[in-house]
Design an enzyme around this catalytic site. Structure first.
Site, PDB file in Angstrom:
ATOM      1  N   ALA A 289      41.971  38.429  40.187  1.00 26.84           N
ATOM      2  CA  ALA A 289      41.487  38.819  41.510  1.00 26.84           C
ATOM      3  C   ALA A 289      40.216  39.641  41.363  1.00 26.84           C
ATOM      4  O   ALA A 289      39.887  40.104  40.275  1.00 26.84           O
ATOM      5  CB  ALA A 289      42.537  39.651  42.237  1.00 26.84           C
ATOM      6  N   LYS A 290      39.511  39.809  42.448  1.00 35.63           N
ATOM      7  CA  LYS A 290      38.391  40.745  42.503  1.00 35.63           C
ATOM      8  C   LYS A 290      38.160  41.125  43.938  1.00 35.63           C
ATOM      9  O   LYS A 290      38.448  40.338  44.851  1.00 35.63           O
ATOM     10  CB  LYS A 290      37.115  40.093  41.942  1.00 35.63           C
ATOM     11  CG  LYS A 290      36.099  41.090  41.435  1.00 35.63           C
ATOM     12  CD  LYS A 290      36.497  41.608  40.057  1.00 35.63           C
ATOM     13  CE  LYS A 290      35.433  42.435  39.424  1.00 35.63           C
ATOM     14  NZ  LYS A 290      35.698  42.554  37.970  1.00 35.63           N
ATOM     15  N   GLY A 291      37.631  42.319  44.141  1.00 30.89           N
ATOM     16  CA  GLY A 291      37.274  42.754  45.486  1.00 30.89           C
ATOM     17  C   GLY A 291      35.908  43.388  45.464  1.00 30.89           C
ATOM     18  O   GLY A 291      35.393  43.740  44.400  1.00 30.89           O
TER      19      GLY A 291
END
Ligand code: GLU
Length: 432
Positions: free
Chosen positions: A121-123
């Protein structure tokens, strides 16, 4: 007056006439090439070529002058096949959905390569944290944490620091989440301060891993590290720790840089003194005994080891032919484009790929999460020893595969990682 993020970024070393490589195009090209080598089932390939969940949020932040500003944030889950998703939160001006998609995909490969039970994931938030007051940054973070509450939890999605965020931001994130549920939940983010459930050794972990990988690769390539000339692009958490540890291993760090530019001394820079200077002046510019270099020039300096530890897309087909190093140790995610990879392979320059080289951060994040879930905390020595063990095992397996198949280290790393994720998808089957 502080303000939230205007968008044009000076974050790259690219000459102004050169188009920025799109990170998602890079990541898809890597996957495509890997699928070809592995003869991957087209249905599995198609699933891996898109991100499973993409959340975009637009939310208001109250600025110190009393006005509000709408900012945009993202959280992307690339693949949930191997476990809860893991990956950092980036605060950077102009950050795009495609950048976050690529970074999420790379997190999937990274966790799979080193054997962590996570998906990727990444934000990100499109803002310039350097131009926000502490109060504005805290309000932005607490509201962003609330917007992300539909996705994050210790058993589903565990954020961490990345460019523009740090332990303080993670503390606000953890506190906001905990306030909503009515009890302290340290396992919801990693990279927190040790006083609230962070792990010993987490702050240094990424740089420690880069330094270890550099040492092991140098040994295999018969590059003596004593007095080896090292160039480090980036003096953030990753670049600064890597420079210090390589200096301690006996290397001669001849150049380092930050966003605005770098400094060079072919006889070597005293990294301890530079750190003190940086703390005092807030910049490395004009450090005594060095000459200024631009970020683009820095990459082309003669050296044994080049450590790109800034952002994506720094080594491209435009400069790969001019690099004068023997080994590239990728501290950043995605610093080298696929076209540059081919040029460097032909030129006999080895690359320690990002998904192994900078995996120390997520490995110690995993330790932090395990400690939080068990409420049982380890000493720093134990953390560092376990980090060395996990990275060493992944390094040996990677080197062996690259040797056996006569591929680049990047191709071998992607082959191992993608086949592990593909296997998880295959054995889980397709629902419904
Ligand atoms: N942002 C770091 C990375 O790109 C760490 C992620 C994590 O610890 O979850 O690997």
């Amino acid at each position: 007056m502080s303000s939230v993020a205007p968008s044009v970024s000076p974050r790259t070393a690219r000459p102004s006439h050169a188009p920025a490589p799109n990170p998602w195009t890079m990541a898809l090209r890597q996957l495509h090439d890997t699928a070809g080598r592995l003869q991957l089932d087209p249905a599995i390939h198609a699933r891996l070529a898109s991100c499973q969940r993409e959340l975009t949020v637009h939310f208001p932040v109250r600025l110190d002058d009393g006005t509000t500003k709408i900012v945009t944030g993202y959280r992307i889950h690339h693949s949930l096949a191997r476990g809860p998703v893991k990956g950092g939160l980036r605060y950077a001006p102009g950050v795009s959905l495609d950048e976050v998609r690529a970074l999420a995909m790379w997190m999937t490969w990274k966790s799979a390569l080193v054997g962590l039970p996570y998906g990727g994931a990444k934000g990100a938030v499109d803002c310039d944290p350097k131009r926000l007051s502490a109060g504005e940054l805290e309000r932005l973070t607490r509201r962003f944490a609330t917007e992300l509450s539909v996705l994050v939890s210790p058993d589903r999605d565990i954020p961490a620091p990345d460019i523009g965020t740090d332990a303080r931001v993670m503390a606000w994130f953890m506190d906001t989440y905990s306030m909503h549920i009515g009890h302290s939940e340290p396992g919801v983010v990693t990279g927190k301060p040790v006083s609230i459930g962070g792990s010993e050794g987490r702050f240094e972990a990424t740089g420690r891993g880069v330094a270890l990988c550099t040492r092991w690769a140098a040994e295999r390539l018969a590059i003596p590290l004593a007095n080896a000339a090292v160039v480090v692009q980036g003096f953030g958490n990753v670049g600064a720790v890597t420079a210090r540890l390589l200096h301690e291993y006996g290397c001669k760090v001849v150049a380092v840089s930050e966003i605005k530019g770098g400094i060079y001394n072919p006889k070597g820079i005293d990294i301890r003194a530079l750190r003190l200077y940086h703390q005092e002046h807030g910049s490395i510019a004009d450090f005594p005994g060095t000459t200024p270099v631009s970020n683009a020039e820095l990459l082309e300096l003669p050296c044994d080891v080049l450590v790109p530890a800034a952002v994506e897309g720094q080594i491209t087909s435009l400069n790969a032919g001019r690099l004068r190093c023997k080994l590239i140790a990728e501290g950043a995610n995605g610093p080298t484009t696929p076209d540059a990879d081919s040029i460097l392979a032909e030129r006999g320059i080895s690359i320690m790929p990002d998904i192994l080289c900078n995996s120390g951060g997520v490995i110690v994040s995993y330790f932090e999460w395990v400690q939080d879930l068990q409420f049982f905390f380890w000493a720093e020595d134990e953390v560092n020893e376990r980090l060395r063990h996990i990275m060493g095992r992944a390094f040996d397996a990677l080197w062996e595969r690259a040797d056996m198949t006569q591929q680049t280290l990047r191709a071998a790393a992607l082959d191992i990682a993608v086949s592990r994720v593909a296997e998880a998808l295959t054995v889980r089957g397709l629902y419904p």
